[in-house]
Design a protein around this motif. Sequence first.
Motif, PDB file in Angstrom:
ATOM      1  N   ASP A   1       0.837  -1.197   0.000  1.00 29.93           N
ATOM      2  CA  ASP A   1       0.000   0.000   0.000  1.00 29.93           C
ATOM      3  C   ASP A   1       0.870   1.245   0.000  1.00 29.93           C
ATOM      4  N   ASP A   2       0.254   2.370  -0.355  1.00 36.10           N
ATOM      5  CA  ASP A   2       0.996   3.613  -0.462  1.00 36.10           C
ATOM      6  C   ASP A   2       1.387   4.205   0.886  1.00 36.10           C
ATOM      7  N   ILE A   3       0.484   4.166   1.873  1.00 34.45           N
ATOM      8  CA  ILE A   3       0.762   4.863   3.129  1.00 34.45           C
ATOM      9  C   ILE A   3       0.040   4.210   4.302  1.00 34.45           C
ATOM     10  N   VAL A   4       0.694   4.235   5.435  1.00 34.97           N
ATOM     11  CA  VAL A   4       0.032   3.924   6.706  1.00 34.97           C
ATOM     12  C   VAL A   4      -0.136   5.268   7.402  1.00 34.97           C
ATOM     13  N   ASP A   5      -1.388   5.691   7.505  1.00 33.27           N
ATOM     14  CA  ASP A   5      -1.687   6.911   8.241  1.00 33.27           C
ATOM     15  C   ASP A   5      -2.087   6.468   9.642  1.00 33.27           C
ATOM     16  N   GLU A   6      -3.354   6.310   9.908  1.00 30.93           N
ATOM     17  CA  GLU A   6      -3.772   5.783  11.208  1.00 30.93           C
ATOM     18  C   GLU A   6      -3.948   4.268  11.161  1.00 30.93           C
ATOM     19  N   GLY A   7      -4.111   3.709   9.967  1.00 29.47           N
ATOM     20  CA  GLY A   7      -4.095   2.268   9.808  1.00 29.47           C
ATOM     21  C   GLY A   7      -5.420   1.547   9.916  1.00 29.47           C
ATOM     22  N   HIS A   8      -6.530   2.265   9.980  1.00 26.48           N
ATOM     23  CA  HIS A   8      -7.832   1.602  10.120  1.00 26.48           C
ATOM     24  C   HIS A   8      -8.144   0.689   8.937  1.00 26.48           C
ATOM     25  N   THR A   9      -7.910   1.174   7.723  1.00 27.44           N
ATOM     26  CA  THR A   9      -8.186   0.369   6.533  1.00 27.44           C
ATOM     27  C   THR A   9      -7.269  -0.851   6.492  1.00 27.44           C
ATOM     28  N   LEU A  10      -5.990  -0.648   6.688  1.00 27.92           N
ATOM     29  CA  LEU A  10      -5.045  -1.771   6.662  1.00 27.92           C
ATOM     30  C   LEU A  10      -5.333  -2.783   7.765  1.00 27.92           C
ATOM     31  N   HIS A  11      -5.735  -2.316   8.915  1.00 28.41           N
ATOM     32  CA  HIS A  11      -6.079  -3.223  10.011  1.00 28.41           C
ATOM     33  C   HIS A  11      -7.249  -4.127   9.600  1.00 28.41           C
ATOM     34  N   ALA A  12      -8.280  -3.539   9.018  1.00 24.02           N
ATOM     35  CA  ALA A  12      -9.444  -4.319   8.586  1.00 24.02           C
ATOM     36  C   ALA A  12      -9.070  -5.298   7.483  1.00 24.02           C
ATOM     37  N   ILE A  13      -8.225  -4.874   6.566  1.00 25.33           N
ATOM     38  CA  ILE A  13      -7.787  -5.761   5.483  1.00 25.33           C
ATOM     39  C   ILE A  13      -6.957  -6.908   6.034  1.00 25.33           C
ATOM     40  N   ARG A  14      -6.040  -6.603   6.924  1.00 23.48           N
ATOM     41  CA  ARG A  14      -5.207  -7.663   7.525  1.00 23.48           C
ATOM     42  C   ARG A  14      -6.079  -8.669   8.263  1.00 23.48           C
TER      43      ARG A  14
ATOM     44  N   ASP B   1       1.456   9.477  16.522  1.00 22.79           N
ATOM     45  CA  ASP B   1       1.207   8.362  17.449  1.00 22.79           C
ATOM     46  C   ASP B   1      -0.275   7.969  17.467  1.00 22.79           C
ATOM     47  N   ARG B   2      -0.969   8.117  16.332  1.00 17.11           N
ATOM     48  CA  ARG B   2      -2.396   7.823  16.280  1.00 17.11           C
ATOM     49  C   ARG B   2      -2.721   6.510  15.572  1.00 17.11           C
ATOM     50  N   CYS B   3      -1.758   5.635  15.373  1.00 13.38           N
ATOM     51  CA  CYS B   3      -2.023   4.380  14.656  1.00 13.38           C
ATOM     52  C   CYS B   3      -2.907   3.445  15.471  1.00 13.38           C
ATOM     53  N   VAL B   4      -3.670   2.633  14.742  1.00 13.32           N
ATOM     54  CA  VAL B   4      -4.463   1.580  15.360  1.00 13.32           C
ATOM     55  C   VAL B   4      -3.503   0.709  16.166  1.00 13.32           C
ATOM     56  N   GLU B   5      -3.913   0.378  17.385  1.00 13.32           N
ATOM     57  CA  GLU B   5      -3.046  -0.423  18.249  1.00 13.32           C
ATOM     58  C   GLU B   5      -2.702  -1.745  17.574  1.00 13.32           C
ATOM     59  N   GLY B   6      -1.414  -2.062  17.581  1.00 14.06           N
ATOM     60  CA  GLY B   6      -0.951  -3.320  17.014  1.00 14.06           C
ATOM     61  C   GLY B   6      -0.704  -3.295  15.521  1.00 14.06           C
ATOM     62  N   LEU B   7      -0.977  -2.179  14.859  1.00 16.34           N
ATOM     63  CA  LEU B   7      -0.753  -2.116  13.424  1.00 16.34           C
ATOM     64  C   LEU B   7       0.493  -1.300  13.117  1.00 16.34           C
ATOM     65  N   CYS B   8       1.393  -1.901  12.395  1.00 15.02           N
ATOM     66  CA  CYS B   8       2.539  -1.178  11.864  1.00 15.02           C
ATOM     67  C   CYS B   8       2.965  -1.891  10.594  1.00 15.02           C
ATOM     68  N   ALA B   9       3.626  -1.171   9.732  1.00 10.45           N
ATOM     69  CA  ALA B   9       4.124  -1.781   8.506  1.00 10.45           C
ATOM     70  C   ALA B   9       5.378  -2.585   8.837  1.00 10.45           C
ATOM     71  N   ASP B  10       5.495  -3.731   8.211  1.00  5.99           N
ATOM     72  CA  ASP B  10       6.671  -4.575   8.387  1.00  5.99           C
ATOM     73  C   ASP B  10       7.842  -4.071   7.542  1.00  5.99           C
ATOM     74  N   TYR B  11       7.518  -3.435   6.441  1.00  4.06           N
ATOM     75  CA  TYR B  11       8.525  -2.876   5.531  1.00  4.06           C
ATOM     76  C   TYR B  11       8.092  -1.453   5.207  1.00  4.06           C
ATOM     77  N   VAL B  12       8.972  -0.498   5.467  1.00  2.00           N
ATOM     78  CA  VAL B  12       8.647   0.920   5.312  1.00  2.00           C
ATOM     79  C   VAL B  12       9.690   1.579   4.433  1.00  2.00           C
ATOM     80  N   GLY B  13       9.203   2.358   3.467  1.00  2.00           N
ATOM     81  CA  GLY B  13      10.107   3.118   2.622  1.00  2.00           C
ATOM     82  C   GLY B  13      10.565   4.392   3.301  1.00  2.00           C
ATOM     83  N   VAL B  14       9.631   5.313   3.560  1.00  2.00           N
ATOM     84  CA  VAL B  14       9.970   6.624   4.113  1.00  2.00           C
ATOM     85  C   VAL B  14       8.947   7.028   5.164  1.00  2.00           C
ATOM     86  N   GLU B  15       9.353   7.949   6.003  1.00  2.00           N
ATOM     87  CA  GLU B  15       8.438   8.543   6.974  1.00  2.00           C
ATOM     88  C   GLU B  15       8.110   9.949   6.495  1.00  2.00           C
ATOM     89  N   VAL B  16       6.807  10.267   6.478  1.00  2.00           N
ATOM     90  CA  VAL B  16       6.367  11.578   6.010  1.00  2.00           C
ATOM     91  C   VAL B  16       5.793  12.362   7.189  1.00  2.00           C
TER      92      VAL B  16
END
Length: 184
Positions: A107-120, A142-157
């Motif tokens: 995916d392009d970005i992890v913002d707060e991660g709600h969508t990615l959390h649901a997909i995972r 520091d607003r990410c869904v608890e327990g969600l982080c990217a395993d591979y990250v390109g850059v921090e914005v």
Amino acid sequence: MTSHDLAAALADAELIFDRGTLEREIARMAGKIRNDYAGSVPVYLTIMHGGLPFAAQLAMEIGVRGLDLEFDYLHATRYRGATSGGELVWKHRPATPLRGRRVLLADDIVDEGHTLHAIREWCMQQGAVEVRIAALAVKAHDRCVEGLCADYVGVEVPDRYVFGYGMDFHEQGRNLPAIYALKD
């Protein structure tokens, strides 16, 4: 800026990462992914639409390193053209069976991660034995869904409105070959 004019947004934006920097970071990520998935063929799920430019580039870099991928995609969104998310809407679910498979979400970005959390969570419910996330960018907050982080990250914005390289400015500019942030 009072409209959703991309030219005006670009004039009022700061270049955060240029194309060369993003390509180098994607290549770096590909090396780690290749090592972590050696000996397997993961299901590589591109998250549409934003993940497409990044996922394509990452897949090619992974291929250069000799790792095969089984491609599929999904389209789930909480934004639907807006700048804040609502309820998750599935537009397309992958056709590839996930039971017993290792899955890599791109995916392009992890913002707060709600969508990615649901997909995972959905992938795990489908029987995936592992679901990892590759994200071109993560937002610095520091607003990410608890327990969600990217395993591979390109850059921090920065924690600002960012667009380009898959991320949109009101459904525009996804194909810009760099990442921009609107000025505060």
